[in-house]
Design a protein around this motif. Structure first.
Motif, PDB file in Angstrom:
ATOM      1  N   VAL A  94       0.967  -1.323   0.093  1.00 38.95           N
ATOM      2  CA  VAL A  94      -0.033   0.048   0.103  1.00 38.95           C
ATOM      3  C   VAL A  94       0.792   1.049  -0.084  1.00 38.95           C
ATOM      4  CG1 VAL A  94      -1.713   1.297   1.445  1.00 38.95           C
ATOM      5  CG2 VAL A  94      -2.026  -1.213   1.125  1.00 38.95           C
ATOM      6  N   GLU A  95       1.877   1.261   0.874  1.00 45.33           N
ATOM      7  CA  GLU A  95       2.915   2.462   0.944  1.00 45.33           C
ATOM      8  C   GLU A  95       3.721   2.680  -0.357  1.00 45.33           C
ATOM      9  OE1 GLU A  95       4.858   1.712   4.695  1.00 45.33           O
ATOM     10  OE2 GLU A  95       3.294   2.606   5.817  1.00 45.33           O
ATOM     11  N   THR A 121       0.795  -1.415 -10.963  1.00 50.73           N
ATOM     12  CA  THR A 121       0.190  -0.612  -9.953  1.00 50.73           C
ATOM     13  C   THR A 121      -0.684  -1.259  -8.897  1.00 50.73           C
ATOM     14  OG1 THR A 121       0.479   1.399 -11.327  1.00 50.73           O
ATOM     15  CG2 THR A 121      -0.904   1.561  -9.234  1.00 50.73           C
ATOM     16  N   VAL A 122      -0.667  -1.335  -7.653  1.00 49.71           N
ATOM     17  CA  VAL A 122      -1.555  -1.809  -6.932  1.00 49.71           C
ATOM     18  C   VAL A 122      -2.159  -0.958  -5.928  1.00 49.71           C
ATOM     19  CG1 VAL A 122      -1.790  -3.728  -5.074  1.00 49.71           C
ATOM     20  CG2 VAL A 122      -0.301  -3.954  -6.987  1.00 49.71           C
ATOM     21  N   ALA A 130       7.508  -3.072  -2.907  1.00 52.11           N
ATOM     22  CA  ALA A 130       7.500  -3.893  -1.663  1.00 52.11           C
ATOM     23  C   ALA A 130       8.447  -5.042  -1.515  1.00 52.11           C
ATOM     24  CB  ALA A 130       5.957  -4.158  -1.446  1.00 52.11           C
ATOM     25  N   ALA A 131       8.351  -5.504  -2.453  1.00 52.74           N
ATOM     26  CA  ALA A 131       9.371  -6.739  -2.261  1.00 52.74           C
ATOM     27  C   ALA A 131      10.981  -6.188  -2.003  1.00 52.74           C
ATOM     28  CB  ALA A 131       9.352  -7.750  -3.504  1.00 52.74           C
ATOM     29  N   ARG A 132      11.286  -5.245  -2.639  1.00 57.67           N
ATOM     30  CA  ARG A 132      12.612  -4.601  -2.555  1.00 57.67           C
ATOM     31  C   ARG A 132      13.103  -4.131  -1.230  1.00 57.67           C
ATOM     32  NH1 ARG A 132      11.940  -3.444  -8.277  1.00 57.67           N
ATOM     33  NH2 ARG A 132      11.035  -1.522  -7.645  1.00 57.67           N
TER      34      ARG A 132
END
Length: 299
Positions: A13-14, A54-55, A21-23
């Motif tokens: 989300v951020e 995009t999420v 996010a995985a990185r």
């Protein structure tokens, strides 16, 4: 529920994407996706909408995001408590703008050397807002203007520095009598909704001065810039440097014994870091008022 699932959901989300996010989490995108899928299965609601790379969160995702952050913070606090070491974990501190530049830099280097395991988070804000965030437990401590009322017993308070009230005028203002200046110039008021602004307002009322008010602001730096441009004059605390560069202003004392804006550290007694916070100290030798001028003709 595995809090790692929540951490992955929050990171997506951020960051706005699974790859980013995985990185951040040092995981593969597939592992992050699996964690979120497991979380969605437990909650029985879709939490994310995927559109290409995009999420974005769904309505259900938005509904749980803040509680998820709170839960992660609580888990981290529990880990710190279990370790019986108050000098680890997250320390949440608030600071007004002039404390961010005029006080914190003098303490941070030594603080990080003394407490390398502390994860420090600094939140900027106004004194009133930061005060309530400390009382409500959202912050452990805050550098704020001293409140005009008694500090509650649930909190501790340490006064760090006192800043005298002074009259700030454009450099080309030749008058040195503060009373005459206040009567003849446009007045830029330090916001009366702020505790520091009330110090200036109380002084004007005490002296029965009613200047030609033009503007009311809560930013000391913005007011100083406007004074420098000849917009008007202002009653301000002589706050800690740095000031904005290139100012063409003069400072004029308003009284032999001027009122002061007091800056200090407020903390929540119930904070797990309360003992650590009490040790925070600022060397007054390093805190010096940047005197632009000093006309000795008080009001």
């Amino acid at each position: 529920m595995d809090t790692r699932f929540l951490e992955s959901f929050i990171a997506i989300v951020e960051r706005g994407s699974i790859a980013d996010a995985a990185r951040q989490l040092a995981l593969t995108p597939a592992a992050v996706s699996q964690r979120v899928k497991a979380l969605e299965d437990q909650i029985k609601q879709p939490l994310l909408i995927r559109a290409g790379r995009t999420v974005t969160p769904t309505a259900a995702g938005l509904a749980i995001i803040e509680k998820s952050r709170q839960l992660i913070r609580v888990v981290e606090e529990l880990k710190s408590l279990a370790s019986q070491d108050e000098f680890t974990g997250e320390l949440r501190v608030g600071a007004i703008s002039t404390a961010l530049t005029g006080i914190l830099p003098f303490m941070l280097r030594k603080f990080f050397i003394d407490y390398p395991q502390i994860d420090l988070h600094v939140t900027p804000g106004q004194s009133i807002k930061l005060y309530h965030e400390v009382l409500e437990g959202r912050l452990d401590a805050a550098f704020i203007v001293e409140p005009p009322f008694a500090i509650p017993k649930t909190c501790g308070w340490k006064r760090l520095i006192s800043e005298p009230l002074m009259l700030l005028v454009p450099e080309n203002c030749t008058e040195t009598n503060a009373l005459k200046i206040l009567k003849s110039h446009v007045f830029l008021r330090y916001d009366r909704n702020q505790w520091g602004g009330r110090v200036a307002d109380n002084f004007l009322k005490e002296k029965k001065i009613f200047p030609k008010e033009q503007l009311e602001l809560d930013s000391l730096e913005a007011i100083a810039l406007m004074v420098s441009q000849g917009v008007g004059v202002s009653l301000l605390p002589d706050w800690q440097p740095p000031w904005p560069e290139g100012l063409k202003v003069r400072k004029i004392p308003v009284a032999d014994s001027p009122p002061y804006r007091h800056i200090g550290l407020l903390w929540l007694q119930a904070s797990q870091h309360a003992n650590l916070i009490k040790t925070i100290d600022i060397s007054t030798k390093k805190l010096k008022i940047n005197k632009i001028t000093d006309d000795k003709k008080p009001l």
